[in-house]
Design a protein around this motif. Sequence first.
Motif, PDB file in Angstrom:
ATOM      1  N   THR A  46       0.640  -1.760   0.048  1.00 10.26           N
ATOM      2  CA  THR A  46      -0.035  -0.278   0.257  1.00 10.26           C
ATOM      3  C   THR A  46       1.164   1.374   0.314  1.00 10.26           C
ATOM      4  N   GLY A  47       0.581   2.275  -0.457  1.00  4.20           N
ATOM      5  CA  GLY A  47       0.992   3.329  -1.089  1.00  4.20           C
ATOM      6  C   GLY A  47       2.293   3.149  -2.310  1.00  4.20           C
ATOM      7  N   GLY A  48       2.907   4.355  -2.300  1.00  2.00           N
ATOM      8  CA  GLY A  48       3.397   4.853  -3.176  1.00  2.00           C
ATOM      9  C   GLY A  48       4.656   3.667  -3.225  1.00  2.00           C
ATOM     10  N   PHE A  49       5.344   3.686  -2.643  1.00  2.75           N
ATOM     11  CA  PHE A  49       6.848   3.146  -2.253  1.00  2.75           C
ATOM     12  C   PHE A  49       6.785   1.741  -1.836  1.00  2.75           C
ATOM     13  N   GLY A  50       5.509   1.117  -1.352  1.00  5.22           N
ATOM     14  CA  GLY A  50       5.473   0.079  -0.772  1.00  5.22           C
ATOM     15  C   GLY A  50       5.998  -1.381  -1.892  1.00  5.22           C
ATOM     16  N   ASN A  51       5.137  -0.785  -3.124  1.00  4.20           N
ATOM     17  CA  ASN A  51       5.958  -1.965  -3.654  1.00  4.20           C
ATOM     18  C   ASN A  51       7.202  -1.837  -4.157  1.00  4.20           C
ATOM     19  N   LEU A  52       8.242  -1.326  -3.509  1.00  3.42           N
ATOM     20  CA  LEU A  52      10.043  -0.964  -3.792  1.00  3.42           C
ATOM     21  C   LEU A  52      10.639  -2.261  -3.987  1.00  3.42           C
ATOM     22  N   PRO A  53       9.887  -3.364  -2.465  1.00  5.27           N
ATOM     23  CA  PRO A  53      11.068  -4.061  -2.228  1.00  5.27           C
ATOM     24  C   PRO A  53      10.756  -5.755  -3.093  1.00  5.27           C
ATOM     25  N   TYR A  54       9.551  -5.038  -3.226  1.00  2.00           N
ATOM     26  CA  TYR A  54       8.956  -6.655  -4.421  1.00  2.00           C
ATOM     27  C   TYR A  54       9.519  -6.170  -5.510  1.00  2.00           C
ATOM     28  N   LEU A  55       9.954  -5.155  -6.090  1.00  2.71           N
ATOM     29  CA  LEU A  55      10.428  -5.287  -7.395  1.00  2.71           C
ATOM     30  C   LEU A  55      11.984  -5.129  -7.313  1.00  2.71           C
ATOM     31  N   HIS A  56      12.608  -5.271  -6.294  1.00  5.18           N
ATOM     32  CA  HIS A  56      13.621  -4.424  -5.846  1.00  5.18           C
ATOM     33  C   HIS A  56      14.298  -5.725  -6.146  1.00  5.18           C
ATOM     34  N   GLN A  57      13.706  -6.884  -4.916  1.00  7.71           N
ATOM     35  CA  GLN A  57      13.586  -8.336  -4.780  1.00  7.71           C
ATOM     36  C   GLN A  57      13.911  -9.081  -5.787  1.00  7.71           C
ATOM     37  N   ASP A  58      13.018  -8.401  -7.159  1.00  7.58           N
ATOM     38  CA  ASP A  58      12.169  -9.691  -8.561  1.00  7.58           C
ATOM     39  C   ASP A  58      13.087  -9.722  -9.186  1.00  7.58           C
ATOM     40  N   LEU A  59      13.406  -7.976  -9.847  1.00  7.66           N
ATOM     41  CA  LEU A  59      14.136  -7.128 -10.497  1.00  7.66           C
ATOM     42  C   LEU A  59      15.824  -8.040 -10.889  1.00  7.66           C
ATOM     43  N   ILE A  60      16.165  -7.367  -9.781  1.00 10.04           N
ATOM     44  CA  ILE A  60      17.489  -7.203  -9.148  1.00 10.04           C
ATOM     45  C   ILE A  60      18.031  -9.000  -9.356  1.00 10.04           C
ATOM     46  N   GLY A  61      17.288 -10.065  -8.446  1.00 11.46           N
ATOM     47  CA  GLY A  61      17.164 -11.778  -8.749  1.00 11.46           C
ATOM     48  C   GLY A  61      17.261 -11.545 -10.366  1.00 11.46           C
ATOM     49  N   LEU A  62      16.513 -11.079 -11.163  1.00  8.41           N
ATOM     50  CA  LEU A  62      16.445 -11.991 -12.491  1.00  8.41           C
ATOM     51  C   LEU A  62      17.925 -11.986 -13.197  1.00  8.41           C
ATOM     52  N   ARG A 122      17.675  -7.712 -14.243  1.00  8.12           N
ATOM     53  CA  ARG A 122      17.019  -6.765 -15.316  1.00  8.12           C
ATOM     54  C   ARG A 122      17.106  -5.678 -15.305  1.00  8.12           C
ATOM     55  N   ALA A 123      17.576  -5.499 -13.975  1.00  5.09           N
ATOM     56  CA  ALA A 123      17.578  -3.821 -13.062  1.00  5.09           C
ATOM     57  C   ALA A 123      18.923  -3.409 -12.636  1.00  5.09           C
ATOM     58  N   THR A 124      19.194  -2.507 -12.543  1.00 11.62           N
ATOM     59  CA  THR A 124      20.532  -2.119 -11.799  1.00 11.62           C
ATOM     60  C   THR A 124      20.040  -1.556 -10.198  1.00 11.62           C
ATOM     61  N   GLU A 125      20.729  -1.381  -9.394  1.00 11.61           N
ATOM     62  CA  GLU A 125      20.301  -0.393  -8.726  1.00 11.61           C
ATOM     63  C   GLU A 125      20.627   0.718  -9.056  1.00 11.61           C
ATOM     64  N   ALA A 126      21.277   1.359 -10.056  1.00  6.32           N
ATOM     65  CA  ALA A 126      21.198   2.905 -11.151  1.00  6.32           C
ATOM     66  C   ALA A 126      20.114   2.749 -11.652  1.00  6.32           C
ATOM     67  N   ASP A 127      19.345   1.508 -12.071  1.00  2.00           N
ATOM     68  CA  ASP A 127      18.361   1.902 -12.657  1.00  2.00           C
ATOM     69  C   ASP A 127      17.301   1.949 -11.488  1.00  2.00           C
ATOM     70  N   PHE A 128      17.161   1.678  -9.978  1.00  2.00           N
ATOM     71  CA  PHE A 128      16.479   2.015  -8.967  1.00  2.00           C
ATOM     72  C   PHE A 128      16.667   3.603  -8.530  1.00  2.00           C
ATOM     73  N   LEU A 129      17.817   3.858  -8.387  1.00  2.00           N
ATOM     74  CA  LEU A 129      17.688   5.410  -7.546  1.00  2.00           C
ATOM     75  C   LEU A 129      17.994   6.696  -8.957  1.00  2.00           C
ATOM     76  N   THR A 130      17.375   6.219  -9.964  1.00  2.00           N
ATOM     77  CA  THR A 130      17.227   6.866 -10.986  1.00  2.00           C
ATOM     78  C   THR A 130      15.788   6.800 -11.095  1.00  2.00           C
ATOM     79  N   ALA A 131      15.169   5.890 -11.372  1.00  2.00           N
ATOM     80  CA  ALA A 131      13.496   6.486 -10.907  1.00  2.00           C
ATOM     81  C   ALA A 131      12.950   6.413  -9.857  1.00  2.00           C
ATOM     82  N   ILE A 132      13.105   6.752  -8.752  1.00  2.00           N
ATOM     83  CA  ILE A 132      12.654   7.512  -7.688  1.00  2.00           C
ATOM     84  C   ILE A 132      13.282   8.215  -7.561  1.00  2.00           C
ATOM     85  N   ALA A 133      14.290   8.755  -8.068  1.00  2.00           N
ATOM     86  CA  ALA A 133      14.533  10.668  -8.123  1.00  2.00           C
ATOM     87  C   ALA A 133      13.579  10.627  -9.658  1.00  2.00           C
ATOM     88  N   VAL A 134      13.431  10.525 -10.252  1.00  2.00           N
ATOM     89  CA  VAL A 134      12.468  11.279 -10.984  1.00  2.00           C
ATOM     90  C   VAL A 134      11.072  10.844 -10.728  1.00  2.00           C
TER      91      VAL A 134
END
Lengths: 169, 212
Positions: free
Chosen positions: A18-34, A36-48
């Motif tokens: 719930t809330g805007g950043f509640g999905n962050l831990p799930y996506l972080h775990q899944d996409l980094i695990g696969l 498919r995304a880097t830490e830098a992608d996450f930081l850029t996305a959060i800043a934007v």
Amino acid sequence: MNPITFFWLFLKASLLSTGGFGNLPYLHQDLIGLGRATEADFLTAIAVGQLSPGPNGVWSISLGYLTLGWLGAALAMLALSLPPLLALGVAAVYNRVERWQGVQDFVRGLSLGVVGLTLAIAYALARSSIADWRGLAIALGALALAISKHVPVVAILGLAGLMGWIIYR
Amino acid sequence: MQHLSDRSAPLTSITERIRPHAGLLELFAAYFWIGIQSFGGGSATLFLIRQACITRGWLDEVEFTRAWALIQIAPGINLIKITALVGYELRGWPGVVAAVAGLVLPSGCVTALMTAGFSAVRDVPAARAAMRGVLPATIGISVAIAAQMGLPVLRLARRESNRRLAAHVLVLVGAALLLAVAGLSPALVLLAAGAVTAALLAVLPSALRREP
């Protein structure tokens, strides 16, 4: 990446949070695990997401763009828009039980809790992003302008960006 | 799902009053404007949504705060939830589609475009400096929202009795401390706030006559 898997990961993250950043831990775990995304992608996305218009939750649209281009952005947008419709069900249930005084008092308590949480989050953000008295002055100025209701929010933020540029460049 | 299509029962069930007429296009346009204009993330967006709902008479202050509290329980982005709720309240399912699309489409497109651009200017000092001004302002705006949501509830409590007002302040400050100091999950804090308020108000009588 398979678009259906991609959509499911984003939908799952939104459904379980719930809330805007509640999905962050799930996506972080899944996409980094696969891979498919880097830490830098996450930081850029959060800043934007912080800067762009609309809910904070649009940060994952930015992540979708970085991961799968325009198709990714569109799928992330859809995945964000569907789970909130369950709120209609919550409201419908409330509609059936609202005549009980206890339920009304409980919901009033939720309102108070939300105000308390908003203040606590503002405090946590202030500790990380207000570095000095000038930052504090910008925050208090924005507070005063927002409460006065005479200045559009976009003008308040534009003014703050200008102040930041003048002070910190 | 029968009750969902029953338009005689308002979904937010906030009051039984008749809502002002809102065209689908008006609904879409109002949220489109919010979706385009609300640079600075969620606080700016919430501020504009609240303002739009109240000035147009879609919800009043107390209704908005109650709806905002209620939707916290459901999954997903809170701002989309309240948008869906307002859309349904005014125009049923077509209203949901118009309002949610109006909010999400423009901000989603701008976000994707900004992502493309931001990677390029991320290390430009001028952009970083401007950002250092924008973030504190965002915080000021969210405190303004907290004040605007909290004051109507506290005013109502003061009319009921001073003890009830004290109970409200206790719950509000307690919720803030549970998150900030104890680091409890927000969902747990809200459930606790609701339960404690219901328990306290059950033993603290209101000086106002209860509505029939």
